[in-house]
Design an enzyme around this catalytic site. Structure first.
Site, mmCIF file in Angstrom:
data_model
loop_
_atom_site.group_PDB
_atom_site.id
_atom_site.type_symbol
_atom_site.label_atom_id
_atom_site.label_comp_id
_atom_site.label_asym_id
_atom_site.label_seq_id
_atom_site.Cartn_x
_atom_site.Cartn_y
_atom_site.Cartn_z
ATOM 1 N N HIS A 98 36.928 0.155 11.102
ATOM 2 C CA HIS A 98 37.478 -1.097 10.489
ATOM 3 C C HIS A 98 38.826 -1.333 11.138
ATOM 4 O O HIS A 98 39.542 -0.422 11.637
ATOM 5 C CB HIS A 98 37.516 -0.907 9.053
ATOM 6 C CG HIS A 98 38.602 0.011 8.409
ATOM 7 N ND1 HIS A 98 38.309 1.516 8.749
ATOM 8 C CD2 HIS A 98 39.720 0.056 8.032
ATOM 9 C CE1 HIS A 98 39.436 2.156 8.040
ATOM 10 N NE2 HIS A 98 40.418 1.150 7.857
ATOM 11 N N ASP A 100 42.157 -3.264 9.399
ATOM 12 C CA ASP A 100 42.757 -3.321 8.230
ATOM 13 C C ASP A 100 42.959 -4.506 7.586
ATOM 14 O O ASP A 100 43.630 -5.639 8.243
ATOM 15 C CB ASP A 100 44.334 -2.647 7.931
ATOM 16 C CG ASP A 100 44.146 -1.150 8.029
ATOM 17 O OD1 ASP A 100 43.053 -0.360 7.659
ATOM 18 O OD2 ASP A 100 44.946 -0.322 8.431
ATOM 19 N N HIS A 254 40.161 1.587 13.598
ATOM 20 C CA HIS A 254 40.275 3.052 13.488
ATOM 21 C C HIS A 254 39.284 3.342 12.384
ATOM 22 O O HIS A 254 38.470 2.885 11.912
ATOM 23 C CB HIS A 254 41.558 3.177 13.173
ATOM 24 C CG HIS A 254 42.351 2.511 11.853
ATOM 25 N ND1 HIS A 254 42.358 1.386 11.898
ATOM 26 C CD2 HIS A 254 42.110 2.927 10.377
ATOM 27 C CE1 HIS A 254 42.777 0.844 10.477
ATOM 28 N NE2 HIS A 254 42.440 1.795 9.689
ATOM 29 N N ARG A 269 50.735 4.821 3.091
ATOM 30 C CA ARG A 269 50.765 3.722 4.092
ATOM 31 C C ARG A 269 51.372 2.552 3.610
ATOM 32 O O ARG A 269 51.294 2.094 2.491
ATOM 33 C CB ARG A 269 49.203 3.208 4.579
ATOM 34 C CG ARG A 269 48.852 2.321 5.480
ATOM 35 C CD ARG A 269 47.818 2.012 5.721
ATOM 36 N NE ARG A 269 47.418 0.693 5.298
ATOM 37 C CZ ARG A 269 46.087 0.006 5.095
ATOM 38 N NH1 ARG A 269 45.157 0.696 5.512
ATOM 39 N NH2 ARG A 269 46.015 -1.167 4.745
HETATM 40 O O1 LIG Z 1 43.300 8.270 6.512
HETATM 41 C C1 LIG Z 1 43.343 7.676 7.759
HETATM 42 O O2 LIG Z 1 43.536 8.617 8.650
HETATM 43 C C2 LIG Z 1 43.282 6.571 7.976
HETATM 44 C C3 LIG Z 1 42.876 5.552 6.738
HETATM 45 C C4 LIG Z 1 43.052 4.065 6.980
HETATM 46 O O3 LIG Z 1 41.832 3.631 7.278
HETATM 47 C C5 LIG Z 1 44.232 3.317 6.850
HETATM 48 O O4 LIG Z 1 45.215 4.010 6.421
HETATM 49 O O5 LIG Z 1 44.176 2.257 7.039
HETATM 50 FE FE LIG Z 2 42.346 1.679 7.698
#
Ligand SMILES: O=C(O)CCC(=O)C(=O)O
Ligand SMILES: [Fe+2]
Length: 292
Positions: A98, A100, A254, A269
């Site tokens: 995906h 974000d 990612h 995040r």
């Molecule tokens: O936990 C992760 O490694 C990535 C998670 C994710 O998709 C994000 O933080 O956008």
């Molecule tokens: Fe993500």
């Protein structure tokens, strides 16, 4: 004088940035070096960073206004940040490709993820380079895709029965659903700062291509969703405690590798809002790319 060093991890995607302390405001020179590395390598990594949530937030806010996620739980000290706390009772839902928050009209330009607690081994994250993926397509197919728009839908990525919706609770999910009707984005996006063209559809949120029959749309999207996973386009990051990943969400996707349960993994995040995606052939009046 700053002593920042940039060490590429693959020819087109990913670089380790050494010599930067993100807990304090970067001076202008260091900021310019970090921004240039981010644009060139699309995802950059910093190790051994000791950040409070406020310092994490302040670093992110240097790049633009922050997005607050409608579902994930916020960090109390800096509510724009959210917590990903994954364990046996709350497995990750990010183990699918995906980009974000493409379900809004101005999807994030960047996400900045900080490793707070890691499993003994595993829990890597993989990024894919959407410019490399686009460049690998035939000129005829690239031209065909460049004229198209696709529907991106919150409801596809966060269905009512999903892990994140359940964690958020029924009311919060219903409110988020009502506030996020489907949006249209170009299938091929011109990067607003570098002028590069790149694929901008993702399995997580892209529901269908506008103007095609459902069968045609499904066939093309499924082909593209598979195409972006080709190893040549990828970088795989093995987290170390207190590492930071900072990715250009306009030109990457990612995947969070879900291989560490029953161990726990906790990340915070920050998400920096971007501008409205466009293709160079259909650029909204008043928007200029840096490449012009
Ligand atoms: O936990 C992760 O490694 C990535 C998670 C994710 O998709 C994000 O933080 O956008
Ligand atoms: Fe993500």
């Amino acid at each position: 004088m700053s002593r920042i060093e940039i060490k590429p991890l693959t020819p087109t995607l990913g670089a380790l940035v050494e010599g930067a302390d993100l807990s304090r405001p970067l001076d202008d020179e260091a900021f310019a070096q970090v921004k240039a590395a981010f644009l060139k390598h699309k995802v950059i990594f910093f190790e051994d960073q000791h950040l409070t949530p406020v310092q994490h937030r302040d670093f992110a806010a240097r790049f633009g206004a922050l997005h607050t996620h409608p579902l994930y739980p916020g960090v109390p000290e800096a509510p724009e940040l959210f917590i990903l706390d994954n364990h046996a009772d709350n497995p990750t839902d990010n183990d699918s490709w995906h980009t974000d928050v493409t379900f809004i009209e101005t999807p994030p330009m960047a996400s900045i993820l900080y490793a707070k607690h890691l499993p003994p081994v595993g829990g890597d994250t993989i990024w894919s380079d959407m410019k490399a993926a686009y460049d690998a397509l035939s000129p005829a197919f690239r031209e065909f895709l460049s004229g198209l728009d696709a529907v991106h839908d919150f409801a596809r990525g966060f269905p009512q029965r999903g892990i994140v919706a359940k964690g958020a609770g029924e009311d919060k999910h219903a409110k988020a659903l009502a506030e996020h009707p489907p949006v249209l984005h170009p299938v091929v996006r011109t990067h607003p700062e570098t002028g590069e063209d790149a694929l901008f559809v993702n399995f997580g949120f892209t529901e269908r291509i506008k103007g095609l029959r459902r069968k045609e749309s499904d066939a093309i999207l499924n082909m593209l969703f598979e195409h972006v996973t080709k190893p040549e386009f990828l970088v795989r990051w093995r987290w170390t405690p207190n590492a930071v990943a900072f990715w250009d969400n306009r030109i990457t996707q990612h995947y969070a590798v879900n291989d560490y349960l029953p161990h726990r993994r906790i990340m915070n995040r920050a998400t920096v809002l971007g501008d409205r995606p466009y293709h160079r052939s259909r650029k909204p009046a008043g928007l200029k790319t840096a490449a012009e």
